[in-house]
Motif scaffolding. Structure first.
Motif, PDB file in Angstrom:
ATOM      1  N   SER A   1     -43.090 -50.320   2.174  1.00 46.42           N
ATOM      2  CA  SER A   1     -42.645 -51.636   1.705  1.00 46.42           C
ATOM      3  C   SER A   1     -43.752 -52.333   0.916  1.00 46.42           C
ATOM      4  N   SER A   2     -44.979 -52.224   1.415  1.00 42.30           N
ATOM      5  CA  SER A   2     -46.098 -52.857   0.726  1.00 42.30           C
ATOM      6  C   SER A   2     -46.343 -52.242  -0.643  1.00 42.30           C
ATOM      7  N   ALA A   3     -45.921 -50.980  -0.798  1.00 43.73           N
ATOM      8  CA  ALA A   3     -46.079 -50.288  -2.081  1.00 43.73           C
ATOM      9  C   ALA A   3     -44.812 -50.369  -2.928  1.00 43.73           C
ATOM     10  N   GLY A   4     -43.806 -51.133  -2.460  1.00 45.12           N
ATOM     11  CA  GLY A   4     -42.557 -51.279  -3.202  1.00 45.12           C
ATOM     12  C   GLY A   4     -41.665 -50.059  -3.153  1.00 45.12           C
ATOM     13  N   ARG A   5     -41.813 -49.230  -2.098  1.00 43.70           N
ATOM     14  CA  ARG A   5     -41.060 -47.972  -1.996  1.00 43.70           C
ATOM     15  C   ARG A   5     -39.997 -47.997  -0.898  1.00 43.70           C
ATOM     16  N   PHE A   6     -39.798 -49.138  -0.271  1.00 34.47           N
ATOM     17  CA  PHE A   6     -38.759 -49.262   0.763  1.00 34.47           C
ATOM     18  C   PHE A   6     -38.136 -50.640   0.623  1.00 34.47           C
ATOM     19  N   SER A   7     -36.761 -50.678   0.636  1.00 34.86           N
ATOM     20  CA  SER A   7     -36.047 -51.932   0.451  1.00 34.86           C
ATOM     21  C   SER A   7     -34.777 -51.933   1.283  1.00 34.86           C
ATOM     22  N   LEU A   8     -34.012 -53.028   1.171  1.00 40.00           N
ATOM     23  CA  LEU A   8     -32.734 -53.126   1.885  1.00 40.00           C
ATOM     24  C   LEU A   8     -31.741 -52.081   1.410  1.00 40.00           C
ATOM     25  N   ASP A   9     -31.894 -51.583   0.197  1.00 38.73           N
ATOM     26  CA  ASP A   9     -31.010 -50.509  -0.278  1.00 38.73           C
ATOM     27  C   ASP A   9     -31.163 -49.253   0.573  1.00 38.73           C
ATOM     28  N   ASP A  10     -32.381 -48.971   1.019  1.00 31.32           N
ATOM     29  CA  ASP A  10     -32.608 -47.815   1.884  1.00 31.32           C
ATOM     30  C   ASP A  10     -31.937 -48.016   3.237  1.00 31.32           C
ATOM     31  N   VAL A  11     -32.000 -49.250   3.759  1.00 30.54           N
ATOM     32  CA  VAL A  11     -31.333 -49.564   5.019  1.00 30.54           C
ATOM     33  C   VAL A  11     -29.825 -49.407   4.870  1.00 30.54           C
ATOM     34  N   ALA A  12     -29.285 -49.878   3.739  1.00 25.88           N
ATOM     35  CA  ALA A  12     -27.845 -49.784   3.500  1.00 25.88           C
ATOM     36  C   ALA A  12     -27.383 -48.329   3.418  1.00 25.88           C
ATOM     37  N   LEU A  13     -28.153 -47.501   2.725  1.00 21.95           N
ATOM     38  CA  LEU A  13     -27.808 -46.083   2.646  1.00 21.95           C
ATOM     39  C   LEU A  13     -27.843 -45.426   4.022  1.00 21.95           C
ATOM     40  N   GLY A  14     -28.883 -45.731   4.797  1.00 24.18           N
ATOM     41  CA  GLY A  14     -28.997 -45.159   6.133  1.00 24.18           C
ATOM     42  C   GLY A  14     -27.904 -45.641   7.062  1.00 24.18           C
ATOM     43  N   ALA A  15     -27.461 -46.875   6.889  1.00 23.25           N
ATOM     44  CA  ALA A  15     -26.445 -47.447   7.783  1.00 23.25           C
ATOM     45  C   ALA A  15     -25.142 -46.671   7.746  1.00 23.25           C
ATOM     46  N   TRP A  16     -24.823 -46.066   6.605  1.00 18.36           N
ATOM     47  CA  TRP A  16     -23.584 -45.292   6.504  1.00 18.36           C
ATOM     48  C   TRP A  16     -23.621 -44.019   7.343  1.00 18.36           C
ATOM     49  N   LEU A  17     -24.805 -43.655   7.828  1.00 18.88           N
ATOM     50  CA  LEU A  17     -24.944 -42.415   8.591  1.00 18.88           C
ATOM     51  C   LEU A  17     -25.289 -42.661  10.061  1.00 18.88           C
ATOM     52  N   ILE A  18     -25.194 -43.912  10.503  1.00 15.83           N
ATOM     53  CA  ILE A  18     -25.508 -44.223  11.903  1.00 15.83           C
ATOM     54  C   ILE A  18     -24.487 -43.589  12.846  1.00 15.83           C
ATOM     55  N   ALA A  19     -23.209 -43.591  12.480  1.00 16.21           N
ATOM     56  CA  ALA A  19     -22.165 -43.045  13.360  1.00 16.21           C
ATOM     57  C   ALA A  19     -22.387 -41.564  13.671  1.00 16.21           C
ATOM     58  N   PRO A  20     -22.568 -40.687  12.673  1.00 17.29           N
ATOM     59  CA  PRO A  20     -22.843 -39.277  13.013  1.00 17.29           C
ATOM     60  C   PRO A  20     -24.163 -39.099  13.742  1.00 17.29           C
ATOM     61  N   LEU A  21     -25.131 -39.963  13.464  1.00 20.56           N
ATOM     62  CA  LEU A  21     -26.407 -39.907  14.178  1.00 20.56           C
ATOM     63  C   LEU A  21     -26.191 -40.159  15.670  1.00 20.56           C
ATOM     64  N   TYR A  22     -25.481 -41.214  15.999  1.00 23.45           N
ATOM     65  CA  TYR A  22     -25.266 -41.564  17.405  1.00 23.45           C
ATOM     66  C   TYR A  22     -24.407 -40.503  18.100  1.00 23.45           C
ATOM     67  N   LEU A  23     -23.405 -39.993  17.396  1.00 26.54           N
ATOM     68  CA  LEU A  23     -22.543 -38.966  17.986  1.00 26.54           C
ATOM     69  C   LEU A  23     -23.339 -37.708  18.311  1.00 26.54           C
ATOM     70  N   GLY A  24     -24.226 -37.306  17.411  1.00 26.88           N
ATOM     71  CA  GLY A  24     -25.044 -36.122  17.660  1.00 26.88           C
ATOM     72  C   GLY A  24     -25.969 -36.314  18.845  1.00 26.88           C
ATOM     73  N   PHE A  25     -26.565 -37.498  18.973  1.00 27.16           N
ATOM     74  CA  PHE A  25     -27.447 -37.768  20.112  1.00 27.16           C
ATOM     75  C   PHE A  25     -26.652 -37.822  21.410  1.00 27.16           C
ATOM     76  N   TRP A  26     -25.468 -38.404  21.374  1.00 23.80           N
ATOM     77  CA  TRP A  26     -24.621 -38.491  22.567  1.00 23.80           C
ATOM     78  C   TRP A  26     -24.232 -37.090  23.053  1.00 23.80           C
ATOM     79  N   VAL A  27     -23.910 -36.203  22.138  1.00 25.45           N
ATOM     80  CA  VAL A  27     -23.558 -34.823  22.493  1.00 25.45           C
ATOM     81  C   VAL A  27     -24.750 -34.120  23.135  1.00 25.45           C
ATOM     82  N   SER A  28     -25.967 -34.484  22.722  1.00 22.77           N
ATOM     83  CA  SER A  28     -27.165 -33.782  23.217  1.00 22.77           C
ATOM     84  C   SER A  28     -27.506 -34.121  24.667  1.00 22.77           C
ATOM     85  N   THR A  29     -27.039 -35.262  25.180  1.00 26.36           N
ATOM     86  CA  THR A  29     -27.460 -35.727  26.502  1.00 26.36           C
ATOM     87  C   THR A  29     -27.149 -34.733  27.618  1.00 26.36           C
ATOM     88  N   PRO A  30     -25.907 -34.256  27.769  1.00 24.81           N
ATOM     89  CA  PRO A  30     -25.657 -33.276  28.837  1.00 24.81           C
ATOM     90  C   PRO A  30     -26.331 -31.933  28.590  1.00 24.81           C
TER      91      PRO A  30
END
Length: 246
Positions: free
Chosen positions: A185-214
């Motif tokens: 961020s201090s170098a201008g290489r991270f912004s809210l656009d990166d957060v927005a892109l990542g947010a679209w992939l939170i659901a498969p991320l959480y599902l994969g972690f949930w499957v891993s628990t057992p």
């Protein structure tokens, strides 16, 4: 965020979701695998997903890992590694655009392969303050440049109990990722656009972690150790492949 989704593309989003799900499941079982497995592939699927969005997603899965096994967290050992990560992350952020990432990625991949080879040769790779500090430096530099920074720390904890390995890697990833995000961020290489892109992939991320628990509760420590080594080697080979196919 809708515009962000369409900028990624529906087909690419489905493909990215599959690799994020798989990486999250591997991370939940072994403590590593998310960035190591998914980042090199996602860089090919859509270069905009690396490193910013992948760092954001890595932060989320690290929090989930620590919450699940917080009683096994090795805070003392992580302190040495994080002290090493801070200056290395700042140096990496400052050098982005100056140092060819291709050359650094090749060197990083070779270092990880050497570390795996040393582990298999039965050399003493157990964590010590000096080793953790050095691993933190390498991890911070490469994690900031490529979002793949866990292999050096994973190699340090490969002999630890599996719960300690997973929780400690998660703890390192939380603080380490925050350091990398701040540096970018201090170098201008991270912004809210990166957060927005990542947010679209939170659901498969959480599902994969949930499957891993057992699954994580049933896997032996020996199996986890070899899984860590295999994933570390796979990440290095994928990074090498990517550099020579660009």
């Amino acid at each position: 965020m809708i515009d962000t989704f369409f900028s990624v593309g529906g087909e690419r989003w489905l493909l990215a979701s599959f690799f994020v799900f798989t990486g999250a499941c591997l991370q939940g079982v072994s403590g590593v695998g998310f960035g190591m497995f998914a980042a090199p592939i996602l860089a090919i699927v859509d270069p905009e997903l690396v490193p910013g969005p992948m760092l954001f997603l890595g932060l989320i899965i690290a929090v989930l890992a620590v919450i699940r096994e917080r009683q096994s967290l090795d805070m003392r050992g992580l302190g040495y590694a994080l002290v090493g990560r801070i200056p290395a992350s700042l140096a990496a952020a400052a050098m982005m655009g100056l140092l060819p990432v291709r050359i650094v990625s090749i060197l990083f991949a070779l270092v990880i392969l050497a570390g795996v080879a040393m582990s298999l040769s039965r050399l003493d790779m157990r964590p010590s303050p000096a080793r953790l500090f050095g691993a933190g430096c390498v991890s911070g530099f490469m994690g900031t440049l490529t979002s793949v920074g866990l292999p050096p720390i994973a190699l340090m904890y490969q002999h630890a109990p599996k719960a300690t390995l997973r929780a400690s890697l998660g703890g390192f990833l939380i603080f380490g990722t925050l350091i990398s995000i701040a540096a970018l961020s201090s170098a201008g290489r991270f912004s809210l656009d990166d957060v927005a892109l990542g947010a679209w992939l939170i659901a498969p991320l959480y599902l994969g972690f949930w499957v891993s628990t057992p699954i994580a509760a049933k896997v032996s420590s020996r199996t986890v150790r070899y899984l860590v080594l295999c994933l570390s080697a796979l990440a290095a080979l994928l990074l090498l492949l990517r550099q020579f196919t660009l």
